[in-house]
Scaffold this active site. Structure first.
Site, PDB file in Angstrom:
ATOM      1  CG  ASN A  10      -1.773   1.197   1.383  1.00 56.56           C
ATOM      2  OD1 ASN A  10      -1.850   2.016   0.472  1.00 56.56           O
ATOM      3  ND2 ASN A  10      -2.427   1.341   2.524  1.00 56.56           N
ATOM      4  CD1 TRP A  11       3.763   1.141  -2.559  1.00 57.05           C
ATOM      5  CD2 TRP A  11       3.674   2.026  -4.610  1.00 57.05           C
ATOM      6  NE1 TRP A  11       4.556   0.367  -3.382  1.00 57.05           N
ATOM      7  CE2 TRP A  11       4.507   0.899  -4.645  1.00 57.05           C
ATOM      8  CE3 TRP A  11       3.457   2.744  -5.780  1.00 57.05           C
ATOM      9  CZ2 TRP A  11       5.133   0.471  -5.818  1.00 57.05           C
ATOM     10  CZ3 TRP A  11       4.078   2.319  -6.950  1.00 57.05           C
ATOM     11  CH2 TRP A  11       4.915   1.198  -6.959  1.00 57.05           C
ATOM     12  CE  LYS A  12      -0.116   3.340   4.685  1.00 60.44           C
ATOM     13  NZ  LYS A  12      -0.212   3.461   6.114  1.00 60.44           N
ATOM     14  CG  HIS A  96      -5.975   1.562   5.247  1.00 59.77           C
ATOM     15  ND1 HIS A  96      -5.557   2.481   6.178  1.00 59.77           N
ATOM     16  CD2 HIS A  96      -4.926   0.727   5.022  1.00 59.77           C
ATOM     17  CE1 HIS A  96      -4.288   2.220   6.493  1.00 59.77           C
ATOM     18  NE2 HIS A  96      -3.885   1.157   5.813  1.00 59.77           N
ATOM     19  CD  GLU A  98      -3.265   5.271   6.773  1.00 60.52           C
ATOM     20  OE1 GLU A  98      -3.278   5.361   5.540  1.00 60.52           O
ATOM     21  OE2 GLU A  98      -2.319   4.758   7.409  1.00 60.52           O
ATOM     22  CD  GLU A 168      -3.689  -2.970   7.287  1.00 58.95           C
ATOM     23  OE1 GLU A 168      -2.562  -3.134   6.836  1.00 58.95           O
ATOM     24  OE2 GLU A 168      -4.374  -1.969   7.050  1.00 58.95           O
ATOM     25  N   GLY A 174       2.094   1.749  10.801  1.00 53.66           N
ATOM     26  CA  GLY A 174       3.019   2.881  10.669  1.00 53.66           C
ATOM     27  C   GLY A 174       3.697   3.278  11.964  1.00 53.66           C
ATOM     28  CB  SER A 213       5.029  -2.208  11.985  1.00 49.75           C
ATOM     29  OG  SER A 213       4.553  -0.907  12.263  1.00 49.75           O
ATOM     30  N   GLY A 234       2.783  -1.371   4.318  1.00 45.40           N
ATOM     31  CA  GLY A 234       2.815   0.059   4.018  1.00 45.40           C
ATOM     32  C   GLY A 234       4.247   0.513   3.786  1.00 45.40           C
ATOM     33  N   GLY A 235       4.864   1.044   4.828  1.00 45.97           N
ATOM     34  CA  GLY A 235       6.203   1.635   4.732  1.00 45.97           C
ATOM     35  C   GLY A 235       7.230   0.775   4.008  1.00 45.97           C
TER      36      GLY A 235
HETATM   37  C1  PEP Z   1      -0.903  -0.118   6.084  1.00 49.78           C
HETATM   38  O1  PEP Z   1      -1.004   1.076   5.947  1.00 49.78           O
HETATM   39  O2  PEP Z   1      -1.774  -0.866   5.616  1.00 49.78           O
HETATM   40  C2  PEP Z   1       0.249  -0.649   6.807  1.00 49.78           C
HETATM   41  C3  PEP Z   1       0.208  -1.878   7.204  1.00 49.78           C
HETATM   42  O3  PEP Z   1       1.285   0.235   7.014  1.00 49.78           O
HETATM   43  P1  PEP Z   1       2.706  -0.118   7.704  1.00 49.78           P
HETATM   44  O4  PEP Z   1       3.219  -1.391   7.081  1.00 49.78           O
HETATM   45  O5  PEP Z   1       3.585   1.055   7.395  1.00 49.78           O
HETATM   46  O6  PEP Z   1       2.450  -0.291   9.153  1.00 49.78           O
END
Ligand code: PEP
Length: 256
Positions: A10-12, A96, A98, A168, A174, A213, A234-235
């Site tokens: 997920n590049w957001k 998600h 967010e 999640e 994050g 994470s 994500g990251g």
């Molecule tokens: C996400 O945004 O779906 C996510 C899992 O982010 P991260 O891996 O950065 O925690």
């Protein structure tokens, strides 16, 4: 039953078109074949079409990060499943944390979006998860059950087999704090049991992936757990080397 693992990035709201193309090229150049792992990336909506064209002949599929629940009409600023499909995506992330937190998406809205995704031939990656406050007050089970059952109202038997659920925990997204393998396995098992109650044997087909994470260093242990069918990243999906290592830790292979 053997479920094909999924690694989804997920590049957001992070990469420009140029940066996105550079990253997919780097992933593909260094990992020309993913073996038995389904790999998905979710660029920003504006770059969906150009990235999908770039990846047309590759093993990497494309996902949107969100969608509207109506297909067309007077909904200024929105984008629907119909157009996302036309842009070349086969998946869409829905609900998600967010979106729930910053855009006030409710279970009801998320349920409408899941239905709209299936109607447009997109596979939803349906995100659920508890906040830290809910975990600390012992509400994990209630919260997860509520999100799963409300999100899946009216979802058909044949759709449940295609659905991807991403667990999640909000406190792990994050933050650098990953849920422990035991915490993740317990929740995934609970989700699978809930699906069994509602859909019987078909629940075996639903892929339940973990997000929060995930990095190359913790992915091997998490991805080896019986009820974890992959990861939403994500990251760590923004760096080719990290993302490739996660794919390899999910059982991917460099061999053609
Ligand atoms: C996400 O945004 O779906 C996510 C899992 O982010 P991260 O891996 O950065 O925690």
């Amino acid at each position: 039953m053997k479920r094909v693992p999924i690694i989804a990035g997920n590049w957001k709201l992070n990469l420009t078109e140029e940066e996105s193309i550079k990253l997919v090229r780097e992933i593909h150049y260094n990992l020309p074949f993913s073996g038995e792992v389904e790999v998905i990336i979710a660029p920003t909506l504006l770059n969906l079409s150009s990235i999908a064209k770039h990846l047309k002949k590759s093993y990497i599929a494309v996902s949107a990060q969100n969608m509207y629940f109506e297909d067309k009409g007077a909904f200024t600023g929105e984008c629907s499943g119909k157009f996302i499909k036309e842009a070349g995506a086969d998946y869409v992330i829905i609900g998600h944390s967010e979106r729930r937190q910053f855009f006030f998406e409710t279970d009801e809205i998320i349920n409408k979006k899941i239905k709209a995704a299936f109607r447009n031939n997109l596979i939803p990656i349906f995100c659920i998860g508890e906040t830290l406050k809910e975990r600390e007050s012992g509400e994990v089970e209630t919260k997860i059950e509520q999100q799963v059952l409300n999100g899946l109202i009216g979802i058909k038997q044949e759709e449940i087999q295609k659905l991807i659920i991403a667990y999640e925990p909000v406190w792990a997204i994050g933050t650098g704090t990953t849920a422990s393998p035991e915490q993740v396995e317990n929740v995934h098992k609970m989700i699978r049991d809930l699906l069994f109650t509602k859909y019987g044997e078909l629940a075996e087909y639903t892929r339940i992936i973990y997000g929060g994470s995930v990095k190359s260093s913790n992915s091997k242990e998490l991805l080896s757990l019986p009820n974890i069918d992959g990861a939403l990243v994500g990251g760590a999906s923004l760096k080719a080397e990290d993302f490739i290592n996660i794919i390899l830790n999910a059982g991917g292979s460099k061999l053609c």
